[in-house]
Design an enzyme around this catalytic site. Sequence first.
Site, PDB file in Angstrom:
ATOM      1  N   ASP A 197       0.817  -1.217   0.000  1.00 23.04           N
ATOM      2  CA  ASP A 197       0.000   0.000   0.000  1.00 23.04           C
ATOM      3  C   ASP A 197       0.851   1.267   0.000  1.00 23.04           C
ATOM      4  O   ASP A 197       0.418   2.322   0.463  1.00 23.04           O
ATOM      5  CB  ASP A 197      -0.951   0.024   1.206  1.00 23.04           C
ATOM      6  N   ARG A 198       2.060   1.148  -0.506  1.00 18.76           N
ATOM      7  CA  ARG A 198       2.991   2.288  -0.611  1.00 18.76           C
ATOM      8  C   ARG A 198       3.370   2.867   0.764  1.00 18.76           C
ATOM      9  O   ARG A 198       3.826   4.010   0.856  1.00 18.76           O
ATOM     10  CB  ARG A 198       2.409   3.399  -1.506  1.00 18.76           C
ATOM     11  N   MET A 199       3.202   2.071   1.809  1.00 18.84           N
ATOM     12  CA  MET A 199       3.605   2.511   3.143  1.00 18.84           C
ATOM     13  C   MET A 199       5.034   2.025   3.394  1.00 18.84           C
ATOM     14  O   MET A 199       5.304   1.214   4.287  1.00 18.84           O
ATOM     15  CB  MET A 199       2.629   1.967   4.199  1.00 18.84           C
TER      16      MET A 199
END
Length: 219
Positions: A197-199
């Site tokens: 989630d692009r975290m």
Amino acid sequence: MPDADVNIALPAMRVSYEAGVLDESSLANTWHEQLKLWLDEAIEFKIPEPNAMVLATADREGRPSSRTVLLKGLDDRGVVFFTNYTSNKSHDLLATRYASATFPWFSMQRQVSIRGGVEKVGAAETAEYWNSRPRGSQLGAWASPQSRVITGRNPLNSALNSVRRRFADAERIPVPPHWGGWRIRPEIVEFWQGREDRMHDRLRFRDNRDGWKVERLAP
């Protein structure tokens, strides 16, 4: 008209990064130990040219340029690469004395970015690396007027043949006076691990003059 297929494909291109995590508890004590650890893992992972790094420089007017060079030295002083001192990159480095470099290990969903001042490598260190280079690479360093405009391949081949004749009887080829190493002395080294989630995990070592501080950055 724009290619509709390209316009559709680019926004849809994405990869979910789930290969690993990076937390403070697993970080090495120093930036160079952590970089050596990740470099060893990149070698074991069989990444092509694992020591390749994208070097970014800027000229006197602040106009940036980038290219790929090969890491050839790593210790607590910084990272080292070698090049022609008359090249465009060297002109930039002489003008600003600053650079950044990034190791793009895409298949491991990792990258490392380094930023700091630069200095020329000493003659002894340059000679030690030079003597490890294949003879053909040594001849090429003498023959190529790096970054200059040439009229075709023939002048380059002619220059190489001339250098071959010049050093035909030489057991060892000397280091060209226009060739040597640059060291980036890091002020900041960031280790980036892709996450779902692009975290992403971003941990950086920052030199705050009293020593190195580890900081986590938001993705």
